[in-house]
Scaffold this active site. Structure first.
Site, PDB file in Angstrom:
ATOM      1  N   CYS A  35     -16.068  10.370 -26.650  1.00 52.89           N
ATOM      2  CA  CYS A  35     -17.129   9.940 -25.739  1.00 52.89           C
ATOM      3  C   CYS A  35     -16.447   9.077 -24.669  1.00 52.89           C
ATOM      4  O   CYS A  35     -15.226   9.104 -24.546  1.00 52.89           O
ATOM      5  CB  CYS A  35     -18.276   9.233 -26.472  1.00 52.89           C
ATOM      6  SG  CYS A  35     -17.855   7.707 -27.311  1.00 52.89           S
ATOM      7  N   HIS A  38      -2.252   6.203 -44.625  1.00 54.24           N
ATOM      8  CA  HIS A  38      -2.710   5.123 -45.506  1.00 54.24           C
ATOM      9  C   HIS A  38      -4.210   5.191 -45.804  1.00 54.24           C
ATOM     10  O   HIS A  38      -4.634   4.839 -46.898  1.00 54.24           O
ATOM     11  CB  HIS A  38      -2.423   3.752 -44.871  1.00 54.24           C
ATOM     12  CG  HIS A  38      -0.967   3.403 -44.821  1.00 54.24           C
ATOM     13  ND1 HIS A  38      -0.511   2.112 -44.630  1.00 54.24           N
ATOM     14  CD2 HIS A  38       0.146   4.170 -44.935  1.00 54.24           C
ATOM     15  CE1 HIS A  38       0.813   2.104 -44.623  1.00 54.24           C
ATOM     16  NE2 HIS A  38       1.236   3.357 -44.800  1.00 54.24           N
TER      17      HIS A  38
HETATM   18  C1  RB5 Z   1     -22.056   7.469 -22.072  1.00 48.93           C
HETATM   19  O1  RB5 Z   1     -22.306   6.917 -20.815  1.00 48.93           O
HETATM   20  C2  RB5 Z   1     -21.302   6.478 -22.934  1.00 48.93           C
HETATM   21  O2  RB5 Z   1     -22.137   5.427 -23.294  1.00 48.93           O
HETATM   22  C3  RB5 Z   1     -20.770   7.164 -24.163  1.00 48.93           C
HETATM   23  O3  RB5 Z   1     -19.952   8.236 -23.781  1.00 48.93           O
HETATM   24  C4  RB5 Z   1     -19.880   6.330 -25.068  1.00 48.93           C
HETATM   25  O4  RB5 Z   1     -18.932   5.633 -24.330  1.00 48.93           O
HETATM   26  C5  RB5 Z   1     -20.542   5.473 -26.039  1.00 48.93           C
HETATM   27  O5  RB5 Z   1     -19.873   4.786 -26.818  1.00 48.93           O
END
Ligand code: RB5
Length: 153
Positions: A65, A98
């Site tokens: 993300c 680990h």
């Molecule tokens: C998306 O904008 C962002 O919040 C997501 O990709 C991530 O970074 C969340 O932890």
């Protein structure tokens, strides 16, 4: 190795690159989305990758993300998942050796593509050591998980 990949819009482009990299390396890649960079929710993809592991469709997963944090939090909610956010190669292999990490979490807004490839390579190239002290510690981690699962019955 069979590897599941998942990413929200923040990680979509890095996921595409990692998918190509792993396929070229001979890995069997299951891309569980997202399939475009439109806004989406990281828990959906973290959960899909986690389920692929617990259902033994793949051995490892990579979730991406923006920061890697949200995907990591979400993946770790699934019993049997040991997900970790990695930004250095030592942790990427030592976490497997680990701690038997089975999901690598990456932050596409934090690290560059070359480091991401090295991290994935270190993660997939490592295996759990099986040493007694690490097994013992993992058993304690599992006990925590089982205690909470039992409380829900
Ligand atoms: C998306 O904008 C962002 O919040 C997501 O990709 C991530 O970074 C969340 O932890």
């Amino acid at each position: 190795m069979r590897v599941a990949l998942g990413a929200d819009h923040g990680g979509f482009h890095l996921k595409q690159l990692i998918a190509e990299y792993l396929t070229n390396q001979g890995h069997q890649v299951s891309d569980l989305g997202a399939f475009d960079d439109l806004p989406s929710d990281y828990p959906d993809y973290a959960y899909a990758v986690a389920r692929a592991i617990t259902e033994k469709r793949v051995e490892r997963g990579v979730v991406i993300c923006g920061s890697g944090v949200g995907a990591c939090v979400a993946a770790n909610k699934v019993p049997g998942i040991r997900a970790a956010l990695m930004q250095d190669c030592y942790s990427a292999h030592q976490g497997v050796e680990h701690d038997d990490v089975n999901v690598l979490c990456l932050g596409a807004r934090v690290i560059g593509p070359e480091l991401a490839k090295e991290l994935v390579g270190a993660f997939l190239g490592a295996s759990f050591s099986g040493e007694e002290r690490h097994v013992r510690r993992l058993e304690k981690v599992k006990e925590i998980e089982e205690e909470y699962l039992k409380a829900r019955e």
